[in-house]
Design a protein around this motif. Structure first.
Motif, PDB file in Angstrom:
ATOM      1  N   GLY A 114       0.872  -1.097  -0.022  1.00 32.08           N
ATOM      2  CA  GLY A 114       0.034  -0.115   0.089  1.00 32.08           C
ATOM      3  C   GLY A 114       0.904   1.226  -0.250  1.00 32.08           C
ATOM      4  N   THR A 115       2.057   1.322   0.729  1.00 31.29           N
ATOM      5  CA  THR A 115       2.933   2.361   0.869  1.00 31.29           C
ATOM      6  C   THR A 115       3.184   2.734  -0.784  1.00 31.29           C
ATOM      7  OG1 THR A 115       3.797   1.733   2.894  1.00 31.29           O
ATOM      8  CG2 THR A 115       5.241   3.115   1.584  1.00 31.29           C
ATOM      9  N   TYR A 141      -3.657   7.619   7.396  1.00 30.22           N
ATOM     10  CA  TYR A 141      -2.469   6.924   6.836  1.00 30.22           C
ATOM     11  C   TYR A 141      -2.304   6.304   5.720  1.00 30.22           C
ATOM     12  CZ  TYR A 141       1.369   3.378   7.652  1.00 30.22           C
ATOM     13  OH  TYR A 141       2.653   2.693   7.583  1.00 30.22           O
ATOM     14  N   ASN A 208      -7.172   4.202  10.340  1.00 25.22           N
ATOM     15  CA  ASN A 208      -5.936   4.037  11.019  1.00 25.22           C
ATOM     16  C   ASN A 208      -5.744   5.126  12.269  1.00 25.22           C
ATOM     17  OD1 ASN A 208      -3.936   2.269   9.442  1.00 25.22           O
ATOM     18  ND2 ASN A 208      -5.178   3.536   7.841  1.00 25.22           N
ATOM     19  N   ASP A 236      -7.272   6.695  -0.983  1.00 28.88           N
ATOM     20  CA  ASP A 236      -6.526   5.737  -0.293  1.00 28.88           C
ATOM     21  C   ASP A 236      -7.591   4.484   0.263  1.00 28.88           C
ATOM     22  OD1 ASP A 236      -5.111   3.775   0.804  1.00 28.88           O
ATOM     23  OD2 ASP A 236      -3.796   5.394   1.815  1.00 28.88           O
ATOM     24  N   LYS A 264      -3.893  -4.681   0.502  1.00 33.41           N
ATOM     25  CA  LYS A 264      -4.505  -5.493   1.783  1.00 33.41           C
ATOM     26  C   LYS A 264      -5.575  -6.671   0.837  1.00 33.41           C
ATOM     27  CE  LYS A 264      -3.539  -2.699   5.396  1.00 33.41           C
ATOM     28  NZ  LYS A 264      -3.536  -1.181   5.610  1.00 33.41           N
TER      29      LYS A 264
HETATM   30  C1  LIG Z   1      -2.246  -0.342   5.351  1.00 39.52           C
HETATM   31  C2  LIG Z   1      -2.409   1.032   4.713  1.00 39.52           C
HETATM   32  C3  LIG Z   1      -1.457   1.279   3.963  1.00 39.52           C
HETATM   33  C4  LIG Z   1      -0.297   0.826   3.936  1.00 39.52           C
HETATM   34  O1  LIG Z   1      -0.162  -0.396   3.322  1.00 39.52           O
HETATM   35  P1  LIG Z   1       0.977  -1.337   3.373  1.00 39.52           P
HETATM   36  O2  LIG Z   1       0.907  -2.387   2.637  1.00 39.52           O
HETATM   37  O3  LIG Z   1       1.361  -1.599   4.961  1.00 39.52           O
HETATM   38  O4  LIG Z   1       2.493  -0.415   2.860  1.00 39.52           O
HETATM   39  C5  LIG Z   1      -1.839   2.559   3.239  1.00 39.52           C
HETATM   40  N1  LIG Z   1      -2.989   3.126   3.240  1.00 39.52           N
HETATM   41  C6  LIG Z   1      -4.130   2.838   4.075  1.00 39.52           C
HETATM   42  C7  LIG Z   1      -5.255   3.354   4.189  1.00 39.52           C
HETATM   43  C8  LIG Z   1      -3.722   1.494   4.903  1.00 39.52           C
HETATM   44  O5  LIG Z   1      -4.778   1.090   5.727  1.00 39.52           O
END
Ligand SMILES: *Cc1c(COP(=O)(O)O)cnc(C)c1O
Length: 428
Positions: A114-115, A141, A208, A236, A264
């Motif tokens: 996700g990053t 986040y 988050n 996001d 995710k």
């Molecule tokens: C978990 C999350 C991320 C980051 O994803 P990673 O796979 O941990 O890098 C980014 N945005 C949101 C909204 C998240 O919940």
């Protein structure tokens, strides 16, 4: 003892013994459970203790752990090779599924987290608009991207470092942080500085800082004002994508962002992220366009296989109503327990995703979240852990249920939740 031994050994080589901060149990205290295996709704730790899992790997395991169809897909792909670094039909199938389910995503690229998805989306927004500023919201986040680790919720919140060291001021200053759920503050900012804004990134349901739902009109205002000022709107949906329906939260509320980030659930437990959106914007990506983005393992066949299997089951079985019902039953038990014990409890909930706060009155803003009693949460966490229920080891994370959490299991859990709340209210 085994968990404690493993934690000691882990800390010899891995900072704080973990590869992602919240796992270290820092804010709830105690020893992290080292997980040996997981099946359906259960985690099993190194000591053989079984827990009903409501973290679900922080969201991906919506079908429960080791779902047979996902396991089959991954095992069968492993026998055909685990990475090629060349295109595959699996990536096309996955892209067709994602774009088919989320109409605003006309084009999509897969990455490994996700990053990476949010990092790439904001680079693209800057490349497309030729502007520098990114607007984000307090408590949201978007992964540990340098310029997005400002008032960033989640792990950062848990550890009281909403800003991190290691990010140059020059980078942090390209991010503007505004209060979540404050449409007025957003409109005011945009009327003054909107022509400098490349993109506005938001969690359409904040997941988050605990779970905080968007107020009526908040997301609509973001859409209208970004359009008016030529800035891109980025949803996001790493946590919300395919969580409430076979699609995004954007499809629940009927708002089309310019770009969307996913992660995710779409990886079914494998490391995956995705970003996508308007074809004219995505056309700027290398090699055809000037915005560089790449990844050795991007679109990895194992990850695509797990993702395709997960999305196929979700599409076929449409479990969303059942998931929402399971969560409602659990939350009713929590509310009942809190009310019996005379504890103030605020519950925020959409479908299979929920957050609850020891707080008097509704929780709609970052300030409300911060005003809630996180030490009481820590006590509840341990009371439940002792009874075999695994919540997030932080007051600022979401709670999930999976398809594998049967009605029977939920039923038996309700009594555990009510009892735990009675004990939380008592003397420490
Ligand atoms: C978990 C999350 C991320 C980051 O994803 P990673 O796979 O941990 O890098 C980014 N945005 C949101 C909204 C998240 O919940």
């Amino acid at each position: 003892m085994k968990n404690a031994q493993l934690f000691g050994r882990a800390r010899e080589r891995i900072p704080s013994g973990v590869n992602s901060p919240v796992r270290a149990f820092g804010k709830v205290g105690g020893t992290p459970r080292f997980i040996a295996e997981a099946h359906g709704p259960y985690l099993v730790d190194a000591e053989g203790t079984r827990y009903i899992d409501h973290v679900l790997s922080w969201g991906p395991m919506i079908l429960g752990h080791a779902h047979p169809e996902v396991v089959d897909a991954v095992v069968s792909q492993a026998g055909k090779g685990m990475s090629y670094g060349a295109p595959t039909e699996l990536e096309i199938v996955m892209a067709e599924k994602v774009c088919g389910a989320i109409p605003s995503m006309e084009r999509v690229r897969f990455v490994s987290s996700g990053t990476e998805a949010s990092m790439s989306a904001i680079r693209l927004a800057r490349g497309f608009t030729g502007r520098e500023l990114i607007v984000k919201f307090e408590g949201c986040y978007h992964g540990h991207v340098d310029s997005l680790l400002v008032k960033a919720g989640s792990g950062a919140l848990t550890f009281g470092v909403p800003d991190t060291s290691g990010v140059p001021d020059g980078i942090a200053s390209t991010t503007v942080v505004l209060p979540y759920n404050d449409a007025g503050a957003f409109t005011r900012f945009m009327s003054g500085s909107g022509d400098r804004v490349a993109g506005v990134i938001v969690e359409p349901v904040a997941g988050n800082m605990g779970v905080v739902l968007p107020r009526e009109g908040f997301l609509e205002t973001l859409r209208t004002a970004t359009r008016e000022h030529g800035a891109l709107l980025i949803f996001d949906e790493v946590i919300t994508g395919f969580r409430f329906r076979y699609g995004g939260y954007q499809d629940v509320v009927g708002i089309g962002p310019d770009l969307t980030c996913l992660g995710k659930i779409i990886g079914g437990g494998m490391p995956v992220g995705a970003f996508g959106g308007r074809a004219d914007i995505m056309a700027l990506l290398a090699p055809a366009g000037p915005v560089y983005q790449a990844g050795t393992l991007s679109g990895n066949p194992m990850a695509m296989a797990a993702g395709i299997a997960t999305l196929s089951v979700l599409q076929r079985d449409d479990p969303y109503e059942k998931l929402a019902r399971s969560m409602t039953l659990l939350l009713d038990a929590l509310r009942e327990g809190a009310s019996n014990a005379g504890l103030p409890l605020a519950v925020n909930h959409v479908g299979s995703m929920a957050g609850f706060f020891f707080h008097d009155g509704p929780v709609q803003t970052f300030e409300d979240v911060m005003a809630s009693d996180s030490s009481r949460y820590a006590r509840l966490f341990h009371l439940l852990l002792d009874k075999g229920v695994y919540l997030a080891p932080s007051a600022y994370e979401a709670m999930f249920v999976s398809v594998a959490h049967t009605d029977e299991l939920i039923g038996s859990e309700r009594a555990i939740l009510r009892d735990a709340l009675a004990k939380v209210a008592g003397p420490a």
